[in-house]
Each structure stands twice: as C-alpha cells, then as structure tokens.
Design a protein around this motif. Structure first.
Motif, PDB file in Angstrom:
ATOM      1  N   UNK A 108      28.622  51.649  35.791  1.00 16.06           N
ATOM      2  CA  UNK A 108      29.801  51.358  36.603  1.00 16.06           C
ATOM      3  C   UNK A 108      29.489  51.262  38.090  1.00 16.06           C
ATOM      4  N   UNK A 109      28.721  52.224  38.607  1.00 16.36           N
ATOM      5  CA  UNK A 109      28.600  52.393  40.050  1.00 16.36           C
ATOM      6  C   UNK A 109      27.320  51.840  40.660  1.00 16.36           C
ATOM      7  N   UNK A 110      26.337  51.556  39.833  1.00 19.45           N
ATOM      8  CA  UNK A 110      25.065  50.997  40.277  1.00 19.45           C
ATOM      9  C   UNK A 110      25.264  49.705  41.094  1.00 19.45           C
ATOM     10  N   UNK A 111      26.004  48.713  40.594  1.00 20.79           N
ATOM     11  CA  UNK A 111      26.210  47.492  41.381  1.00 20.79           C
ATOM     12  C   UNK A 111      27.021  47.736  42.647  1.00 20.79           C
ATOM     13  N   UNK A 112      28.002  48.644  42.588  1.00 22.26           N
ATOM     14  CA  UNK A 112      28.815  48.953  43.769  1.00 22.26           C
ATOM     15  C   UNK A 112      27.940  49.551  44.869  1.00 22.26           C
ATOM     16  N   UNK A 113      27.052  50.456  44.501  1.00 24.58           N
ATOM     17  CA  UNK A 113      26.135  51.076  45.458  1.00 24.58           C
ATOM     18  C   UNK A 113      25.242  50.011  46.096  1.00 24.58           C
ATOM     19  N   UNK A 114      24.724  49.111  45.276  1.00 21.87           N
ATOM     20  CA  UNK A 114      23.853  48.050  45.790  1.00 21.87           C
ATOM     21  C   UNK A 114      24.606  47.176  46.790  1.00 21.87           C
ATOM     22  N   UNK A 115      25.837  46.870  46.458  1.00 23.06           N
ATOM     23  CA  UNK A 115      26.594  45.954  47.313  1.00 23.06           C
ATOM     24  C   UNK A 115      26.931  46.579  48.661  1.00 23.06           C
ATOM     25  N   UNK A 116      27.388  47.837  48.665  1.00 29.10           N
ATOM     26  CA  UNK A 116      27.768  48.498  49.918  1.00 29.10           C
ATOM     27  C   UNK A 116      26.559  48.693  50.817  1.00 29.10           C
ATOM     28  N   UNK A 117      25.485  49.275  50.275  1.00 29.45           N
ATOM     29  CA  UNK A 117      24.299  49.553  51.083  1.00 29.45           C
ATOM     30  C   UNK A 117      23.543  48.263  51.389  1.00 29.45           C
ATOM     31  N   UNK A 137      25.034  64.600  39.314  1.00 26.99           N
ATOM     32  CA  UNK A 137      23.841  64.015  38.707  1.00 26.99           C
ATOM     33  C   UNK A 137      24.005  62.503  38.541  1.00 26.99           C
ATOM     34  N   UNK A 138      25.180  62.055  38.137  1.00 27.39           N
ATOM     35  CA  UNK A 138      25.449  60.616  37.994  1.00 27.39           C
ATOM     36  C   UNK A 138      25.310  59.906  39.334  1.00 27.39           C
ATOM     37  N   UNK A 139      25.805  60.532  40.398  1.00 36.21           N
ATOM     38  CA  UNK A 139      25.751  59.924  41.731  1.00 36.21           C
ATOM     39  C   UNK A 139      24.323  59.856  42.255  1.00 36.21           C
ATOM     40  N   UNK A 140      23.541  60.896  41.987  1.00 34.36           N
ATOM     41  CA  UNK A 140      22.141  60.904  42.424  1.00 34.36           C
ATOM     42  C   UNK A 140      21.353  59.810  41.704  1.00 34.36           C
ATOM     43  N   UNK A 179      20.229  47.467  31.924  1.00 43.07           N
ATOM     44  CA  UNK A 179      21.306  48.436  32.092  1.00 43.07           C
ATOM     45  C   UNK A 179      22.665  47.788  32.333  1.00 43.07           C
ATOM     46  N   UNK A 180      22.680  46.626  32.983  1.00 42.74           N
ATOM     47  CA  UNK A 180      23.944  46.014  33.397  1.00 42.74           C
ATOM     48  C   UNK A 180      24.226  44.724  32.645  1.00 42.74           C
ATOM     49  N   UNK A 181      23.292  43.774  32.715  1.00 43.64           N
ATOM     50  CA  UNK A 181      23.572  42.431  32.207  1.00 43.64           C
ATOM     51  C   UNK A 181      23.746  42.401  30.686  1.00 43.64           C
ATOM     52  N   UNK A 182      22.821  43.031  29.960  1.00 46.74           N
ATOM     53  CA  UNK A 182      22.888  42.967  28.493  1.00 46.74           C
ATOM     54  C   UNK A 182      24.126  43.683  27.948  1.00 46.74           C
ATOM     55  N   UNK A 192      19.463  56.611  43.394  1.00 47.99           N
ATOM     56  CA  UNK A 192      18.029  56.350  43.208  1.00 47.99           C
ATOM     57  C   UNK A 192      17.772  54.933  42.710  1.00 47.99           C
ATOM     58  N   UNK A 193      18.653  54.430  41.854  1.00 46.79           N
ATOM     59  CA  UNK A 193      18.514  53.055  41.373  1.00 46.79           C
ATOM     60  C   UNK A 193      19.128  52.052  42.340  1.00 46.79           C
ATOM     61  N   UNK A 194      20.151  52.486  43.078  1.00 47.56           N
ATOM     62  CA  UNK A 194      20.857  51.572  43.960  1.00 47.56           C
ATOM     63  C   UNK A 194      20.123  51.236  45.236  1.00 47.56           C
ATOM     64  N   UNK A 195      19.384  52.185  45.804  1.00 48.95           N
ATOM     65  CA  UNK A 195      18.692  51.932  47.067  1.00 48.95           C
ATOM     66  C   UNK A 195      17.642  50.825  46.962  1.00 48.95           C
ATOM     67  N   UNK A 196      16.753  50.836  45.944  1.00 48.50           N
ATOM     68  CA  UNK A 196      15.819  49.705  45.818  1.00 48.50           C
ATOM     69  C   UNK A 196      16.545  48.376  45.637  1.00 48.50           C
ATOM     70  N   UNK A 197      17.614  48.384  44.874  1.00 53.67           N
ATOM     71  CA  UNK A 197      18.383  47.150  44.684  1.00 53.67           C
ATOM     72  C   UNK A 197      19.021  46.677  45.965  1.00 53.67           C
ATOM     73  N   UNK A 198      19.517  47.619  46.784  1.00 58.96           N
ATOM     74  CA  UNK A 198      20.115  47.254  48.065  1.00 58.96           C
ATOM     75  C   UNK A 198      19.076  46.616  48.990  1.00 58.96           C
TER      76      UNK A 198
END
Length: 519
Positions: free
Chosen positions: A144-153, A59-62, A287-290, A66-72
């Motif tokens: 933790x993983x949201x920015x990593x997903x954005x960066x890789x994709x 569930x965490x990965x999904x 979610x991340x910066x603040x 979902x949040x990482x793809x638009x950011x990518x």
C-alpha cells in the motif's frame, strides 16, 4: 457596498471552519457524551491489541522506508525512461486508492496456496505459508505505502537544486558524501511526512490485518469496530477511539518537530541509471505490479489461477441480494451517489479553503484535522446520532477525503500568479466572472485530479462504511468485503475486476491530461 463585500468575504472564509465544526467536532463531542465517558478497563482489556498495533505499524513503516528511499532516488535523481516514468506514476497512484479487499484478492492469487509465488517456492522444495501470518500483514502494508513513499520523497529529491550537487562534485565530494551532507538533510521533512502518513495508514489498518493476517491479528481499529457494531459497548469504543486519536497526534508532533523546508526548483541534476536500479525494479514488479495485475484479472481466474469464465457464470447466476442484502443496481446507485456527493462537498470546501490558505490564512490546520482521525473514528462519531444512514455515510466520506482534495486543490491555487487575478479586477471583472473565466480554467486539472482521488477513495472506503452501513444501503467495498468474508470469492473477484479497470482508466486519463508544469 464595501461593508457587504467584506461580510461576504468573511462568510466564505469561515465556511470551511463551520463545516469542520458541524460535520466533525460537534458529532465527535456529542458521541463521546452519549457514550457515557471513559472506560479504563477497555485499555487494559485490549492492551495486547494496542501493543500489536503500535509494533506492526512501526515495523511496516520502517520496511516501507527502507524500500522506498532507493526507489525515490531512482525516480527523482536518475535518467529514467519517460514511458517507464508515466507507467510508474499510474501504478504508484492505484494502490493508494484501492480498498483493502481489492489488494487482498491480488495477494490471495499471488501468495495463496495456489498462487504463483507459492507454486514457485514449492517447485524449489520450499514449503512456506505466507497468508494468514504476520509476514502477510507486513507485505500488504508495504504494498500500500511503498509507492506513496517513493512519490513523496522522489518529488522532494527531484526539486533539490542541481547546481548545489554539481558544485559539491567539483569540490571532490563523493556521491555518499553528497547524500549524507547535502541531500539527506534537505529530504528529512519529506521522509518524515511520508513516514508519518505510512504510520497512520498502518496504525489504523483494518481490512489488511483481518483478511491477510486472520482473526488472530487484530488492531485497535478492529476493536473499535467490534465494540460499536457487534457488542454495542460504546463506552469501550469511545475510550479506544480517544487513545488512538491522542497517540496519533502525539506521534505526529514528534515526527514533525523539524520545520518544513521548501526548496525552489532551479535545475535538476540527473545521474546515470544505476545497475542496482534494475534489481530494485524487479522487486517492485514482484511486490506491486504482479499482485496488482492479478487483482485486475481476478474475475478471469479460477481457484487455481488458471484463465476461466467460471466466476462470471457464478456472478450471473447467484442472487446478490440473498448473499449481502442488496442488489447490483442498488449497490451501483448508492456507491455512485455517496462517492459523488461526498467528493463534491469536499471539493467545494477545498476550493474555498485553498484560496485563503494559499494567501497566508492558517486554515490548513483545520482542514487537515480529519487526517488525524481514522475512518472508524470519524464514522463512530455518527453512530449514536439520530440522522439518516445515507447522510451519515456521505458526511463521513466527505471528511475522509477532505485532506486529500484540499492538498491537491491548494497546490493549484498556489500555481496561479496573483497578478492575473489583480489584472482581471483592474479590467472591471467581478468575483464571479474572474472565477469562472480565469481561475476555474486554471484549476480544472487540479479539480479533476482531486475528484478522481476522492471518488475512488470513497468507493474503496471499507472500515468506516462498515461501521455505519445498513442494507440495502451498501457500497462496492462493503459488498466485496462481505462476499469475501462469506467465502463467495468468485463474485467478489468479478466485481473487483470491473472496479479495478475503472480506476486504471481514470488514472490514465489524469496522467495524459496533466500539464508539463505540474509535477
């Protein structure tokens, strides 16, 4: 002379393999033998933890995807302001190396009872508890993983040939058709890689689950730690460790069936920054910066989130040795010593292995073996071995950071044209001179980046270190973890602020020292 040269080359080529065998495979095998085999009752007794671990990781990965793809898309395919892009690169790197306890402090100050978000919801008449719930665990993992997903994709999206996209537009294809029929098939390898990495990190979650979710939520990683350090049931610990390793390996096989596609970067097609992108960045900031900002300023904030120097006064007056069994000086000494030596070992191995891997040798599969194991599993391999504690921790950290350093340095080797090395040989330069005068200057940025990543990851490593640590040998992350566990949050926040500022400084240096031809 030629025979000696071949022998020397052969020795260097097998050196990384020998290190993996001596530091990982043999201790892992011996520890399983000393543990006395497999205890099937450990699986049935911990079936609830196993089921929860698998479910929360999926569930965490999904949610991250979902949040990482638009950011990518925004990072890789739109005209993003260069300053914003630089800030994003720095901010997206920091969560990846932060210890779970550091992230938890930021979440306490934003989502806790006196946090900014809780106050905002209360002012709207909404009384909801976020901390110590399953929702808090999911938020922590996404953080933790949201920015990593954005960066890789995002980088994969950026490297798709823009001429193909523009040709499809000329043929009348809509943006949605281009995404489904051209971009998405090319992005699948990077999406699967990012999803797999996210799943590994959330599956082996330790401090995030314990601190944000509470004792009612426990993963397999927590159970392994409890068996090996609290109840000393090494047979049960080894059984869960084997299950975890086999499950991750099986999951990795299924998500990597599709072969990796390497697209050459001919031309980047950039779209106009969409209006929904501003909404996305608001979510990103929330979610991340603040939480990151609050974590960085935690030393200057009191229990109610107001600016205060109270934490520093408590920090200066309390006896740290009485609280956690080590002094500030010892903590700093052992943290720097362990992280520096472990990073140095991993970089030396990565430089050697990266050379051969970039020239077609299948050594990369061996070097990435530690990535298939959790930090507790690697550390547990040393629990029953009669070795000095300091050496155990250094070897464990070197293996934990090795896949990261190898990936960075191997990409550096691949960026060096073969004709440069061949030209130096024609000019009569020996191997040592070629390396020091030509290769090392070209690799220095990659080596520095690898060192920063490995050093900060080592400093922040918690679960594996807790499995082996014995006072007075304590690292920063274990000291902060024990301070938070014993409710000495004020001192933990001060230490966290010092560490956070140090990490930000290192990544700013990386960002401004990177060359334009390195993405």
């Amino acid at each position: 002379m030629r025979r000696f040269s071949k022998l020397k080359t052969g020795v260097f080529e097998i050196l990384p393999i020998v290190y993996i065998l001596l530091a990982l495979v043999i201790p892992f095998t011996l520890n399983l033998h000393f543990a006395g085999g497999v205890s099937w009752s450990a699986i049935t007794d911990n079936f609830g933890k196993i089921r929860f671990t698998i479910f929360q990781a999926f569930l965490s990965s999904v949610l991250t995807a979902l949040l990482g793809l638009p950011g990518a898309y925004l990072v890789g395919r739109t005209r993003l302001n260069n300053v914003v892009r630089r800030v994003f690169r720095v901010m997206s790197s920091i969560p990846f190396v932060l210890p779970g306890i550091t992230m938890a402090i930021g979440f306490f100050l934003t989502f806790g009872k006196s946090g900014i978000y809780s106050k905002l919801l209360n002012s709207l008449g909404i009384n909801v508890q976020i901390l110590y719930t399953f929702t808090a665990i999911l938020l922590g993992h996404v953080f933790y993983n949201f920015p990593l997903f954005i960066r890789i994709v995002g980088e994969a999206w950026e490297n798709i040939d823009g001429y193909v996209v523009e040709a499809a537009k000329l043929d009348g294809s809509s943006k949605w058709d281009i995404f489904l029929n051209i971009e998405f098939p090319l992005l699948i390898p990077s999406i699967l890689r990012a999803f797999f990495l996210t799943y590994i990190y959330t599956f082996t979650s330790f401090s995030v689950v314990l601190i944000l979710g509470g004792v009612q939520y426990s993963t397999i990683e927590v159970a392994i730690y409890m068996y090996s350090r609290i109840t000393f049931d090494f047979k049960a610990a080894s059984t869960l460790m084997l299950f975890q390793l086999l499950f991750i390996a099986l999951f990795g096989y299924f998500v990597s069936i599709k072969r990796e596609v390497h697209e050459k970067h001919f031309h980047t097609h950039l779209e106009k920054f969409p209006k929904w992108g501003y909404v996305f960045f608001v979510i990103y900031v929330m979610l991340i910066f603040i939480p990151l900002l609050y974590s960085a300023l935690s030393g200057f904030l009191d229990y109610y989130g107001k600016f205060s120097l109270t934490n520093f006064r408590i920090f200066l007056s309390e006896n740290l040795e009485y609280l956690v069994g080590t002094t500030i000086g010892q903590m700093i000494l052992y943290t720097i010593l362990i992280s520096s030596i472990a990073s140095g070992i991993s970089i030396i191995i990565s430089v050697i292995a990266g050379y051969y891997s970039s020239r077609g040798k299948k050594i990369n599969y061996i070097l990435l073996l530690p990535a298939a194991m959790s930090s507790v599993t690697i550390a547990f391999s040393y629990v029953l071995l009669n070795l000095p504690v300091l050496l155990k921790i250094i070897l464990t950290h070197s293996l934990i950071v090795l896949p990261i350093t190898f990936g960075i340095i191997e990409s550096g080797w691949r960026s060096i044209p073969d004709n440069i090395i061949e030209a130096s040989k024609v000019d009569g330069a020996n191997t040592f001179k070629t390396f020091t005068k030509i290769i090392l200057p070209l690799l220095k940025n990659f080596i520095f980046t690898a060192f920063v990543y490995s050093f900060t990851i080592s400093v922040g490593e918690t679960s594996g270190t807790l499995t082996l640590i014995e006072p007075p040998i304590m690292t920063f992350s274990t000291v902060v973890f024990r301070l938070m566990s014993s409710r000495n949050t004020e001192i933990a926040m001060v230490l966290n602020t010092f560490y956070f500022l140090f990490v930000v400084l290192l990544f700013i240096i990386i960002e401004f020292s990177r060359r334009e031809d390195i993405s």
